[in-house]
Design a protein around this motif. Structure first.
Motif, PDB file in Angstrom:
ATOM      1  N   VAL A  32      52.652  18.987  -6.691  1.00 64.44           N
ATOM      2  CA  VAL A  32      53.609  18.156  -7.408  1.00 64.44           C
ATOM      3  C   VAL A  32      53.170  16.712  -7.215  1.00 64.44           C
ATOM      4  O   VAL A  32      52.963  16.262  -6.081  1.00 64.44           O
ATOM      5  CB  VAL A  32      55.042  18.352  -6.880  1.00 64.44           C
ATOM      6  CG1 VAL A  32      56.002  17.355  -7.525  1.00 64.44           C
ATOM      7  CG2 VAL A  32      55.514  19.768  -7.112  1.00 64.44           C
ATOM      8  N   ALA A  33      53.003  15.996  -8.315  1.00 65.91           N
ATOM      9  CA  ALA A  33      52.647  14.579  -8.251  1.00 65.91           C
ATOM     10  C   ALA A  33      53.927  13.787  -8.033  1.00 65.91           C
ATOM     11  O   ALA A  33      54.907  13.967  -8.757  1.00 65.91           O
ATOM     12  CB  ALA A  33      51.962  14.144  -9.541  1.00 65.91           C
ATOM     13  N   ILE A  34      53.904  12.929  -6.988  1.00 65.22           N
ATOM     14  CA  ILE A  34      55.068  12.072  -6.738  1.00 65.22           C
ATOM     15  C   ILE A  34      54.638  10.622  -6.874  1.00 65.22           C
ATOM     16  O   ILE A  34      53.448  10.298  -6.807  1.00 65.22           O
ATOM     17  CB  ILE A  34      55.702  12.329  -5.350  1.00 65.22           C
ATOM     18  CG1 ILE A  34      54.685  12.146  -4.233  1.00 65.22           C
ATOM     19  CG2 ILE A  34      56.305  13.707  -5.293  1.00 65.22           C
ATOM     20  CD1 ILE A  34      55.283  12.225  -2.845  1.00 65.22           C
ATOM     21  N   ASP A  35      55.604   9.735  -7.092  1.00 65.42           N
ATOM     22  CA  ASP A  35      55.279   8.338  -7.343  1.00 65.42           C
ATOM     23  C   ASP A  35      54.594   7.695  -6.130  1.00 65.42           C
ATOM     24  O   ASP A  35      54.607   8.223  -5.035  1.00 65.42           O
ATOM     25  CB  ASP A  35      56.513   7.549  -7.773  1.00 65.42           C
ATOM     26  CG  ASP A  35      57.616   7.552  -6.727  1.00 65.42           C
ATOM     27  OD1 ASP A  35      57.308   7.624  -5.524  1.00 65.42           O
ATOM     28  OD2 ASP A  35      58.784   7.484  -7.107  1.00 65.42           O
ATOM     29  N   ASP A  36      54.000   6.539  -6.364  1.00 67.08           N
ATOM     30  CA  ASP A  36      53.236   5.847  -5.325  1.00 67.08           C
ATOM     31  C   ASP A  36      54.065   5.457  -4.108  1.00 67.08           C
ATOM     32  O   ASP A  36      53.529   5.248  -3.027  1.00 67.08           O
ATOM     33  CB  ASP A  36      52.578   4.585  -5.899  1.00 67.08           C
ATOM     34  CG  ASP A  36      51.390   4.914  -6.775  1.00 67.08           C
ATOM     35  OD1 ASP A  36      50.788   5.977  -6.565  1.00 67.08           O
ATOM     36  OD2 ASP A  36      51.066   4.103  -7.657  1.00 67.08           O
ATOM     37  N   GLU A  73      55.848  15.097 -16.844  1.00 69.36           N
ATOM     38  CA  GLU A  73      55.209  14.999 -18.154  1.00 69.36           C
ATOM     39  C   GLU A  73      54.360  13.742 -18.337  1.00 69.36           C
ATOM     40  O   GLU A  73      54.586  12.928 -19.224  1.00 69.36           O
ATOM     41  CB  GLU A  73      56.278  15.113 -19.237  1.00 69.36           C
ATOM     42  CG  GLU A  73      56.995  16.448 -19.149  1.00 69.36           C
ATOM     43  CD  GLU A  73      58.151  16.599 -20.114  1.00 69.36           C
ATOM     44  OE1 GLU A  73      58.610  15.594 -20.692  1.00 69.36           O
ATOM     45  OE2 GLU A  73      58.594  17.736 -20.295  1.00 69.36           O
ATOM     46  N   LYS A  74      53.366  13.616 -17.461  1.00 67.91           N
ATOM     47  CA  LYS A  74      52.474  12.462 -17.520  1.00 67.91           C
ATOM     48  C   LYS A  74      51.034  12.925 -17.333  1.00 67.91           C
ATOM     49  O   LYS A  74      50.760  13.858 -16.588  1.00 67.91           O
ATOM     50  CB  LYS A  74      52.843  11.457 -16.421  1.00 67.91           C
ATOM     51  CG  LYS A  74      52.007  10.200 -16.456  1.00 67.91           C
ATOM     52  CD  LYS A  74      52.442   9.187 -15.428  1.00 67.91           C
ATOM     53  CE  LYS A  74      51.541   7.956 -15.534  1.00 67.91           C
ATOM     54  NZ  LYS A  74      51.843   6.995 -14.498  1.00 67.91           N
ATOM     55  N   GLU A 112      36.145  16.008 -11.001  1.00 67.34           N
ATOM     56  CA  GLU A 112      37.345  15.350 -11.514  1.00 67.34           C
ATOM     57  C   GLU A 112      37.971  16.193 -12.609  1.00 67.34           C
ATOM     58  O   GLU A 112      37.281  16.898 -13.344  1.00 67.34           O
ATOM     59  CB  GLU A 112      36.996  13.973 -12.074  1.00 67.34           C
ATOM     60  CG  GLU A 112      36.522  12.997 -11.033  1.00 67.34           C
ATOM     61  CD  GLU A 112      36.259  11.608 -11.601  1.00 67.34           C
ATOM     62  OE1 GLU A 112      36.656  11.334 -12.757  1.00 67.34           O
ATOM     63  OE2 GLU A 112      35.665  10.805 -10.885  1.00 67.34           O
ATOM     64  N   HIS A 113      39.304  16.106 -12.692  1.00 63.26           N
ATOM     65  CA  HIS A 113      40.082  16.777 -13.734  1.00 63.26           C
ATOM     66  C   HIS A 113      41.026  15.749 -14.346  1.00 63.26           C
ATOM     67  O   HIS A 113      41.523  14.865 -13.656  1.00 63.26           O
ATOM     68  CB  HIS A 113      40.978  17.884 -13.142  1.00 63.26           C
ATOM     69  CG  HIS A 113      40.249  19.030 -12.563  1.00 63.26           C
ATOM     70  ND1 HIS A 113      40.114  20.228 -13.208  1.00 63.26           N
ATOM     71  CD2 HIS A 113      39.623  19.186 -11.363  1.00 63.26           C
ATOM     72  CE1 HIS A 113      39.452  21.077 -12.444  1.00 63.26           C
ATOM     73  NE2 HIS A 113      39.133  20.463 -11.322  1.00 63.26           N
ATOM     74  N   THR A 114      41.300  15.893 -15.624  1.00 60.17           N
ATOM     75  CA  THR A 114      42.392  15.181 -16.272  1.00 60.17           C
ATOM     76  C   THR A 114      43.372  16.258 -16.710  1.00 60.17           C
ATOM     77  O   THR A 114      42.984  17.231 -17.354  1.00 60.17           O
ATOM     78  CB  THR A 114      41.899  14.378 -17.482  1.00 60.17           C
ATOM     79  OG1 THR A 114      40.937  13.425 -17.033  1.00 60.17           O
ATOM     80  CG2 THR A 114      43.057  13.650 -18.164  1.00 60.17           C
ATOM     81  N   THR A 115      44.640  16.097 -16.322  1.00 59.68           N
ATOM     82  CA  THR A 115      45.643  17.125 -16.615  1.00 59.68           C
ATOM     83  C   THR A 115      46.990  16.460 -16.858  1.00 59.68           C
ATOM     84  O   THR A 115      47.127  15.245 -16.737  1.00 59.68           O
ATOM     85  CB  THR A 115      45.716  18.156 -15.458  1.00 59.68           C
ATOM     86  OG1 THR A 115      46.525  19.251 -15.867  1.00 59.68           O
ATOM     87  CG2 THR A 115      46.283  17.545 -14.192  1.00 59.68           C
ATOM     88  N   ASN A 116      47.967  17.268 -17.186  1.00 59.03           N
ATOM     89  CA  ASN A 116      49.332  16.778 -17.395  1.00 59.03           C
ATOM     90  C   ASN A 116      50.269  17.462 -16.419  1.00 59.03           C
ATOM     91  O   ASN A 116      50.130  18.658 -16.140  1.00 59.03           O
ATOM     92  CB  ASN A 116      49.799  17.068 -18.824  1.00 59.03           C
ATOM     93  CG  ASN A 116      49.008  16.294 -19.843  1.00 59.03           C
ATOM     94  OD1 ASN A 116      48.850  15.084 -19.731  1.00 59.03           O
ATOM     95  ND2 ASN A 116      48.476  16.982 -20.834  1.00 59.03           N
ATOM     96  N   THR A 117      51.234  16.705 -15.936  1.00 55.05           N
ATOM     97  CA  THR A 117      52.272  17.308 -15.103  1.00 55.05           C
ATOM     98  C   THR A 117      53.331  17.916 -16.021  1.00 55.05           C
ATOM     99  O   THR A 117      53.477  17.505 -17.175  1.00 55.05           O
ATOM    100  CB  THR A 117      52.938  16.264 -14.182  1.00 55.05           C
ATOM    101  OG1 THR A 117      53.539  15.245 -14.982  1.00 55.05           O
ATOM    102  CG2 THR A 117      51.916  15.643 -13.226  1.00 55.05           C
ATOM    103  N   LEU A 157      47.235   8.091 -10.731  1.00 52.64           N
ATOM    104  CA  LEU A 157      48.465   8.220 -11.514  1.00 52.64           C
ATOM    105  C   LEU A 157      48.576   7.181 -12.616  1.00 52.64           C
ATOM    106  O   LEU A 157      49.496   7.229 -13.421  1.00 52.64           O
ATOM    107  CB  LEU A 157      49.680   8.108 -10.581  1.00 52.64           C
ATOM    108  CG  LEU A 157      49.722   9.106  -9.424  1.00 52.64           C
ATOM    109  CD1 LEU A 157      50.882   8.787  -8.489  1.00 52.64           C
ATOM    110  CD2 LEU A 157      49.815  10.522  -9.934  1.00 52.64           C
ATOM    111  N   ASN A 158      47.642   6.225 -12.646  1.00 59.03           N
ATOM    112  CA  ASN A 158      47.753   5.102 -13.575  1.00 59.03           C
ATOM    113  C   ASN A 158      46.575   4.991 -14.523  1.00 59.03           C
ATOM    114  O   ASN A 158      46.050   3.907 -14.753  1.00 59.03           O
ATOM    115  CB  ASN A 158      47.916   3.798 -12.783  1.00 59.03           C
ATOM    116  CG  ASN A 158      49.161   3.833 -11.926  1.00 59.03           C
ATOM    117  OD1 ASN A 158      50.227   4.180 -12.403  1.00 59.03           O
ATOM    118  ND2 ASN A 158      49.014   3.505 -10.657  1.00 59.03           N
ATOM    119  N   ALA A 159      46.130   6.099 -15.061  1.00 58.98           N
ATOM    120  CA  ALA A 159      45.096   6.146 -16.115  1.00 58.98           C
ATOM    121  C   ALA A 159      43.886   5.269 -15.827  1.00 58.98           C
ATOM    122  O   ALA A 159      43.598   4.328 -16.564  1.00 58.98           O
ATOM    123  CB  ALA A 159      45.730   5.787 -17.457  1.00 58.98           C
TER     124      ALA A 159
END
Length: 162
Positions: free
Chosen positions: A32-36, A53-54, A76-81, A119-121
């Motif tokens: 689970v991705a959580i904020d900074d 959803e990011k 590296e992976h690029t994915t969506n939560t 988390l910030n593209a």
């Protein structure tokens, strides 16, 4: 007609045998991705909010020997939560920036999985964790399955029982 059926049967058997000849290369990973501002506390819910959803970037590294050891493989992976901030990936199927996943020498000693999130593209990765990779029960059984003395003892036992 019989030759055609025989040929198709043999072809099907061969394709099935070759398709199962090697195990899949990859390790399932879920988080689970959580904020900074979040701080993970072992055994307790994470402080901070999930990022729903990011699009995020994830970097996996396989590190040899200890947490500060040499990086053997990196991808590296690029994915969506999802709506809960959760994401699922397979280590070994990302875009490799160092090494080849199938070339990792797992028998050379301890290995650690280093996980970093962006988390910030593209503004930079932040270290999430470095955890030692541990055996699963099937792997622990396979370590003893090739012991020749056990195989010979089983053969001897079976020959006596027959």
């Amino acid at each position: 007609m019989k030759k055609l059926i025989s040929l198709l049967s043999i072809t099907g058997i061969c394709l099935t045998a070759f398709a199962q000849s090697s195990p899949p290369q990859g390790i399932s990973y879920q988080a689970v991705a959580i904020d900074d501002d979040g701080v993970e506390i072992s055994g307790v819910d994470a402080k901070g909010l999930p990022i729903p959803e990011k699009s995020i970037k994830v970097k996996f590294s396989i590190v040899a020997d200890n947490v500060n050891g040499m990086v053997e493989y990196e991808e590296e992976h690029t994915t969506n939560t999802d709506k809960y901030g959760m994401f699922n990936l397979i280590v070994g199927r990302g875009i490799s920036s160092l090494g080849v996943f199938s070339g990792i020498n797992w028998a050379s000693g301890d290995h650690f999985l280093k996980v970093e999130l962006d988390l910030n593209a593209g503004k930079g990765y932040k270290l999430v964790s470095v955890q030692q990779m541990m055996s699963v029960p099937y792997a622990m059984v396979s370590a003893t399955s090739l012991d020749a003395s056990k195989i010979e003892a089983a053969r001897l036992r079976d020959s006596i029982l027959m």
